[in-house]
Design a protein around this motif. Structure first.
Motif, PDB file in Angstrom:
ATOM      1  N   TYR A 119      45.612  51.319  32.086  1.00  0.00           N
ATOM      2  CA  TYR A 119      46.959  51.626  31.585  1.00  0.00           C
ATOM      3  C   TYR A 119      48.007  51.848  32.673  1.00  0.00           C
ATOM      4  O   TYR A 119      49.131  52.255  32.389  1.00  0.00           O
ATOM      5  N   ASP A 120      47.699  51.574  33.921  1.00  0.00           N
ATOM      6  CA  ASP A 120      48.671  51.770  35.001  1.00  0.00           C
ATOM      7  C   ASP A 120      48.948  50.414  35.641  1.00  0.00           C
ATOM      8  O   ASP A 120      48.115  49.873  36.355  1.00  0.00           O
ATOM      9  N   TYR A 121      50.143  49.862  35.410  1.00  0.00           N
ATOM     10  CA  TYR A 121      50.360  48.446  35.661  1.00  0.00           C
ATOM     11  C   TYR A 121      51.197  48.123  36.902  1.00  0.00           C
ATOM     12  O   TYR A 121      51.535  46.953  37.109  1.00  0.00           O
ATOM     13  N   ASP A 122      51.530  49.104  37.727  1.00  0.00           N
ATOM     14  CA  ASP A 122      52.483  48.811  38.802  1.00  0.00           C
ATOM     15  C   ASP A 122      51.925  47.878  39.874  1.00  0.00           C
ATOM     16  O   ASP A 122      52.684  47.308  40.653  1.00  0.00           O
ATOM     17  N   GLU A 123      50.595  47.697  39.932  1.00  0.00           N
ATOM     18  CA  GLU A 123      50.028  46.777  40.922  1.00  0.00           C
ATOM     19  C   GLU A 123      49.314  45.590  40.277  1.00  0.00           C
ATOM     20  O   GLU A 123      48.581  44.853  40.946  1.00  0.00           O
ATOM     21  N   VAL A 124      49.525  45.387  38.990  1.00  0.00           N
ATOM     22  CA  VAL A 124      48.915  44.260  38.293  1.00  0.00           C
ATOM     23  C   VAL A 124      49.472  42.946  38.846  1.00  0.00           C
ATOM     24  O   VAL A 124      50.653  42.838  39.172  1.00  0.00           O
ATOM     25  N   CYS A 125      48.587  41.940  38.938  1.00  0.00           N
ATOM     26  CA  CYS A 125      49.038  40.600  39.290  1.00  0.00           C
ATOM     27  C   CYS A 125      48.068  39.594  38.691  1.00  0.00           C
ATOM     28  O   CYS A 125      47.020  39.966  38.151  1.00  0.00           O
ATOM     29  N   LEU A 126      48.405  38.330  38.752  1.00  0.00           N
ATOM     30  CA  LEU A 126      47.504  37.294  38.282  1.00  0.00           C
ATOM     31  C   LEU A 126      46.363  37.137  39.284  1.00  0.00           C
ATOM     32  O   LEU A 126      46.581  37.143  40.502  1.00  0.00           O
ATOM     33  N   LEU A 127      45.171  36.974  38.784  1.00  0.00           N
ATOM     34  CA  LEU A 127      44.006  36.825  39.651  1.00  0.00           C
ATOM     35  C   LEU A 127      44.162  35.612  40.566  1.00  0.00           C
ATOM     36  O   LEU A 127      43.757  35.652  41.738  1.00  0.00           O
ATOM     37  N   THR A 128      44.764  34.565  40.036  1.00  0.00           N
ATOM     38  CA  THR A 128      44.912  33.335  40.820  1.00  0.00           C
ATOM     39  C   THR A 128      45.920  33.477  41.955  1.00  0.00           C
ATOM     40  O   THR A 128      46.023  32.580  42.796  1.00  0.00           O
ATOM     41  N   GLU A 129      46.650  34.585  41.999  1.00  0.00           N
ATOM     42  CA  GLU A 129      47.590  34.822  43.097  1.00  0.00           C
ATOM     43  C   GLU A 129      46.932  35.548  44.272  1.00  0.00           C
ATOM     44  O   GLU A 129      47.542  35.710  45.325  1.00  0.00           O
ATOM     45  N   CYS A 130      45.692  35.999  44.074  1.00  0.00           N
ATOM     46  CA  CYS A 130      44.996  36.781  45.098  1.00  0.00           C
ATOM     47  C   CYS A 130      44.183  35.871  46.026  1.00  0.00           C
ATOM     48  O   CYS A 130      43.739  34.787  45.630  1.00  0.00           O
ATOM     49  N   ASN A 131      43.980  36.351  47.230  1.00  0.00           N
ATOM     50  CA  ASN A 131      43.121  35.661  48.197  1.00  0.00           C
ATOM     51  C   ASN A 131      41.942  36.579  48.517  1.00  0.00           C
ATOM     52  O   ASN A 131      42.073  37.526  49.293  1.00  0.00           O
ATOM     53  N   PHE A 132      40.807  36.336  47.889  1.00  0.00           N
ATOM     54  CA  PHE A 132      39.639  37.200  48.059  1.00  0.00           C
ATOM     55  C   PHE A 132      38.890  36.808  49.331  1.00  0.00           C
ATOM     56  O   PHE A 132      38.555  35.631  49.536  1.00  0.00           O
ATOM     57  N   ARG A 133      38.638  37.805  50.169  1.00  0.00           N
ATOM     58  CA  ARG A 133      38.009  37.558  51.466  1.00  0.00           C
ATOM     59  C   ARG A 133      36.855  38.530  51.699  1.00  0.00           C
ATOM     60  O   ARG A 133      36.847  39.642  51.160  1.00  0.00           O
ATOM     61  N   LYS A 134      35.915  38.078  52.513  1.00  0.00           N
ATOM     62  CA  LYS A 134      34.894  38.972  53.033  1.00  0.00           C
ATOM     63  C   LYS A 134      35.405  39.572  54.338  1.00  0.00           C
ATOM     64  O   LYS A 134      36.112  38.909  55.096  1.00  0.00           O
ATOM     65  N   ILE A 135      35.042  40.816  54.598  1.00  0.00           N
ATOM     66  CA  ILE A 135      35.448  41.450  55.849  1.00  0.00           C
ATOM     67  C   ILE A 135      34.701  40.756  56.994  1.00  0.00           C
ATOM     68  O   ILE A 135      33.469  40.679  56.975  1.00  0.00           O
TER      69      ILE A 135
END
Length: 580
Positions: free
Chosen positions: A476-492
């Motif tokens: 219920y807290d949406y201030d950091e919501v974004c589309l998953l396809t806009e993210c760049n998932f990386r391994k450290i």
């Protein structure tokens, strides 16, 4: 003699409602074809289009009124006359309540939500007829006390699907078996299942169609909901049938998208739905049918009535205070009020408009049962005397430009309203180990189901999730919501030197869209038991490859099925066996 300016204004608003309702219905009428062709992308496109119709029609009417009235447009006498004339036009109409809300919307746009009085708009409860409504025009009746299998088959055959059933005899047996198991075997002595009634239009949402009705057991009423799915191979099948009020209530949850229903009299549909889900508020049902503006009207009237009778005060909502939102509530009321702060607590770095855009995204998206719907209000009026001193101090500190006092009236210039839930971090402090396992599995499923719907929650701290009365975990807290396809998932990256390995700061570059799932463990810091439970079920969420695969599926157009009822209630469709 020609019509007066007030008469012309009332006619323009009345015609404007007709234009809105026709366009709304035309988009809705395409729902069956989208279901039958399994055009799931168009399902969401149509939903977005329908959400835009109301505001566009309101603006068009307001522009016309400005042209008709010209210098008279702000005249109180003009609007008093227009309201009286409009009320006469609407009297006795099946959609009288929604028609009145449409008038209010035009008036509020013209006057920027100010000077709202009963003399000029429909503010208080309009006192519509309270006699028992005649729902015969929207219902189909079927006897169940004789020839049960034939009656069930008749129900299925009466539906206007253009696709054949995958196996109608199997589906009939499934339904009859469930009626026996869920109803007949549980009857008290002397009780009988006599008849069923179904609404004449199906409810379409996402990848399912729902036949909604009720079954009579003596004088008692139980829900009777049949769920249809498209096998995407040219036929349809019954996925389940539900008689439990709580399960049916989950289908109509505030965490799910709106239905497409060919309802020419939405008010009658709402009254029928209230008979099978008496704990549902009518404004929630109007909202789920797509009439969000009238839902807001109905909510305000109920909130005002409740506040006038309540003896408690508005206070800051329990839980950890947010960096972006000031949240308050009336303890005796089931809703919270959220206001975007003027200055955000570091490290939050965004604007109020960016936060509003996140809430608009959620409003228009498929919430898959995991995000709470919100209602957005401008210039909402409260009784200042009902506010605690602590809350008033907080309002004056955090949102001074968004509050205005006029005597005992306190006006909040912009506020969201959301269903009240128990914050997950607080819930975890109240439960045993077994429930911790269940609720953390739910928490992980909430994240996964949102991700499958192309939503990345962003800030997945436990305090940003709530637990509903059905035990569901909801974001219920949406201030950091974004589309998953806009993210760049990386391994450290692995450190290449001892100096890198010992550094307390990243030695690698990080772009704003970079996400490192290995760091998700930090969201569970401080709750060792919760973290242990979470990792039993959802360790894959720490793997960047898991998220990348989800992105690939979304980009490829794969729309995942998310069912608003437990898997163990679904029928078997691989053979003719019954699911016992």
């Amino acid at each position: 003699m020609g019509k007066s300016t007030g008469d012309r204004i009332s006619q323009a608003i009345y015609n404007g409602f007709g234009a809105f309702f026709c366009e709304f219905q035309n988009i809705t009428l395409g729902a069956q074809a989208r279901f039958e062709t399994a055009d799931w992308i168009s399902v969401h496109t149509a939903m977005h289009s329908r959400l835009d119709v109301y505001k566009r029609c309101i603006r068009s009417v307001a522009d016309l009124i400005a042209m008709i009235a010209q210098d008279e447009v702000n005249s109180p006498d003009l609007w008093r006359h227009a309201k009286i004339a409009y009320q006469r036009k609407c009297a006795g109409d099946a959609n009288e309540d929604i028609l009145q809300t449409f008038f209010n919307s035009v008036y509020c746009l013209m006057f920027d939500h100010r000077n709202i009085r009963d003399a000029f708009a429909f503010v208080s409860n309009p006192g519509l007829p309270t006699n028992e409504p005649d729902m015969s025009t929207i219902l189909r009746d079927y006897p169940l006390n004789v020839g049960l299998q034939d009656s069930v088959r008749e129900v299925l055959n009466d539906l206007s699907f253009r696709l054949p059933y995958e196996n109608i005899e199997r589906d009939t047996r499934h339904i009859v078996h469930t009626i026996h198991y869920e109803l007949i075997k549980r009857l008290a002595p002397g009780e009988r299942v006599t008849a069923a009634q179904f609404l004449d239009s199906l409810f379409y949402r996402n990848k399912a169609a729902y036949l909604v009705g009720r079954v009579f057991i003596g004088d008692a009423i139980r829900p009777f909901v049949v769920v249809f799915q498209n096998n995407e191979q040219g036929s349809i099948y019954v996925d389940t049938v539900l008689f439990d009020e709580d399960l049916v209530s989950r289908i109509f949850s505030f965490t799910r998208s709106y239905f497409m229903v060919d309802a020419l009299s939405p008010g009658l549909y709402v009254q029928f739905l209230s008979t099978i889900m008496p704990r549902k508020q009518t404004f929630e049902l109007y909202s789920l049918l797509g009439f969000g503006k009238h839902a807001k009207t109905d909510f305000v009237r109920k909130a005002v009535a409740h506040t006038q009778q309540a003896s408690d005060e508005y206070e800051i909502a329990p839980g950890i205070r947010g960096m972006v939102m000031l949240v308050f509530t009336l303890p005796s009321f089931d809703y919270v009020y959220k206001i975007i702060k003027q200055r955000f607590t570091p490290p939050k770095d965004m604007t109020r408009e960016q936060v509003r855009s996140k809430y608009r995204l959620v409003k228009r998206w498929d919430r898959v049962g995991r995000m709470a719907d919100t209602q957005e209000f401008s210039n909402l009026v409260f009784d200042r005397r009902k506010f605690s001193d602590e809350l008033m101090q907080e309002l004056e500190k955090e949102v001074p430009s968004l509050i205005e006092s006029r005597g005992n009236a306190l006006i909040l210039k912009h506020v969201y309203i959301e269903r009240k839930m128990i914050p997950l971090n607080m819930y975890l402090n109240q439960i045993d180990e077994e429930e911790t396992d269940r609720i953390m599995q739910e928490y992980g499923m909430a994240i996964k189901e949102l991700a499958a719907a192309n939503i990345f929650a962003g800030d997945m701290l436990l305090k940003n999730f709530g637990v509903t009365r059905h035990g569901r975990v909801v974001f219920y807290d949406y201030d950091e919501v974004c589309l998953l396809t806009e993210c760049n998932f990386r391994k450290i990256p692995e450190p290449k030197t001892e100096e890198q390995a010992m550094s307390d700061q990243p030695w690698y570059s990080i772009a704003p869209e970079d996400i490192f799932p290995e760091e998700f463990r930090i969201f569970l810091s401080g709750h060792k038991k919760a973290r242990h439970s979470f990792e039993k079920f959802h360790r894959d969420l720490y793997d960047a490859d898991y998220w990348k695969l989800l992105q690939e599926n979304i980009i490829a157009g794969d729309v995942q099925s998310v069912y608003p009822y437990p898997d163990n209630h679904r029928f078997s469709h691989h053979n003719n066996a019954l699911n016992d």
